[in-house]
Enzyme design. Sequence first.
Site, PDB file in Angstrom:
ATOM      1  N   ASP A   1      -2.266  -0.891   5.767  1.00 44.66           N
ATOM      2  CA  ASP A   1      -2.661  -0.208   7.001  1.00 44.66           C
ATOM      3  C   ASP A   1      -4.153   0.026   7.127  1.00 44.66           C
ATOM      4  O   ASP A   1      -4.592   0.641   8.100  1.00 44.66           O
ATOM      5  CB  ASP A   1      -1.960   1.154   7.072  1.00 44.66           C
ATOM      6  CG  ASP A   1      -2.608   2.178   6.152  1.00 44.66           C
ATOM      7  OD1 ASP A   1      -2.770   1.881   4.950  1.00 44.66           O
ATOM      8  OD2 ASP A   1      -2.985   3.257   6.638  1.00 44.66           O
TER       9      ASP A   1
ATOM     10  N   ASP B   1       0.845  -1.181   0.000  1.00 42.97           N
ATOM     11  CA  ASP B   1       0.000   0.000   0.000  1.00 42.97           C
ATOM     12  C   ASP B   1       0.894   1.249   0.000  1.00 42.97           C
ATOM     13  O   ASP B   1       2.107   1.157   0.237  1.00 42.97           O
ATOM     14  CB  ASP B   1      -0.881  -0.042   1.249  1.00 42.97           C
ATOM     15  CG  ASP B   1      -1.759   1.168   1.396  1.00 42.97           C
ATOM     16  OD1 ASP B   1      -2.440   1.526   0.417  1.00 42.97           O
ATOM     17  OD2 ASP B   1      -1.758   1.760   2.489  1.00 42.97           O
TER      18      ASP B   1
END
EC number: 3.1.3.18
Length: 223
Positions: A175, A8
Amino acid sequence: MTAPLVLDIDGTLTRADGEPGIDPRVFEPLREWPEPVVIATGKAFPFPVALSQFVGLPERVIAENGGIVYAEGEASVVGDRAAAETAVASLRDRGYDLGWGQPDLVNRWRETEIAANLDVPEQPLREVAAEHGLEVVDTGYAYHIKDPEIAKGDGLDAVAELLGLDPSAFVAVGDSENDVSTFGVAGESYAVANADDAALAAADHVTEGVHAAGTLEVLDLLR
């Protein structure tokens, strides 16, 4: 032992000191990583492509939460933003906007979904999305109004096929709730310490470090 990576951006490669942008400490380790590195993000397609180019990585990206996939010179767009645009029109009828001001660079190049600022009230946003058969995903950066059938994990399946790899060969780092599907497809997953509850619950491991420090911790472990 090194492995292919799916990473990410926001909250995962970014700085933890309150300053905006990518933590520059990740550039060299990712550029020198001996296995494929895939950037998987909720951002519009040009952003992960540009990041890959500037870092010096082959362009292997999953953008817009799985709506666009690009690897090995092949691009696929698996959704469109027409339904999201209709939902946004309903949102505006209720007196709200997307909260970005003008020009809206967050959505200018977005093809398969629409993102709203986190300052936009969440409840009406979710109500109009549900009325149009859509979902809202909170990435910690924005609320994404999107097709519930599209996810980053599906993008990882597609990229892995283009690379001739099993998706379970990948190690995922993220996350946010939009990383949960990636965690489910990858063989091993890490949530950085600043991750939201959904990502923390779904990950195989949680790092001690936050943001990019957590990702660098994973790279060190894999070495």
